[in-house]
Design a protein around this motif. Sequence first.
Motif, short mmCIF file in Angstrom:
data_model
loop_
_atom_site.label_atom_id
_atom_site.label_comp_id
_atom_site.label_asym_id
_atom_site.label_seq_id
_atom_site.Cartn_x
_atom_site.Cartn_y
_atom_site.Cartn_z
N ILE A 59 0.83 -1.21 0.00
CA ILE A 59 0.00 0.00 0.00
C ILE A 59 0.87 1.26 0.00
CG2 ILE A 59 -0.30 0.09 2.52
CD1 ILE A 59 -2.96 1.00 -0.12
N ASP A 60 2.01 1.23 0.69
CA ASP A 60 2.90 2.39 0.70
C ASP A 60 3.53 2.62 -0.68
OD1 ASP A 60 2.36 2.88 3.36
OD2 ASP A 60 4.11 1.76 4.08
N TRP A 62 2.15 1.72 -3.49
CA TRP A 62 1.08 2.21 -4.35
C TRP A 62 0.84 3.69 -4.12
CZ3 TRP A 62 -3.65 4.45 -3.34
CH2 TRP A 62 -4.47 4.63 -4.46
N ARG A 63 0.80 4.12 -2.87
CA ARG A 63 0.56 5.54 -2.58
C ARG A 63 1.63 6.44 -3.18
NH1 ARG A 63 -0.83 4.30 3.59
NH2 ARG A 63 -3.05 3.89 3.36
N GLY A 64 2.87 5.99 -3.15
CA GLY A 64 3.96 6.83 -3.63
C GLY A 64 4.31 6.68 -5.10
N CYS A 66 2.15 4.97 -7.69
CA CYS A 66 1.14 4.54 -8.66
C CYS A 66 1.09 5.49 -9.84
CB CYS A 66 -0.22 4.40 -8.01
SG CYS A 66 -1.06 5.94 -7.64
N GLN A 70 -4.07 5.05 -11.52
CA GLN A 70 -4.26 4.38 -10.22
C GLN A 70 -3.76 2.95 -10.17
OE1 GLN A 70 -5.30 6.25 -7.49
NE2 GLN A 70 -5.02 7.86 -9.01
#
Length: 80
Positions: A59-60, A62-64, A66, A70
């Motif tokens: 998830i980290d 993906w947040r930084g 992506c 998305q």
Amino acid sequence: EAPPFITLGDVLVEWLPGYFAINTTTKFAEAVSSGELKRSDVLIQGIELTNKMLQTALIDLWRGLCHPDQYLYIVAATQT
């Protein structure tokens, strides 16, 4: 209590076991430090990830990293 985070390494071991195979009793972090993993290059957005980055929560990443659509595009280039 929050569930444990899934790391990029955990996903690679599950989805590409032929290239990221580890002993099922070994935790991914232990396999990285012992050098048990086969050599593969993993890239996200053109950035080659180190073994330590493979222990990062998915998830980290993906947040930084992506893409604007998305999706998190991950390339695993294997070496023979």
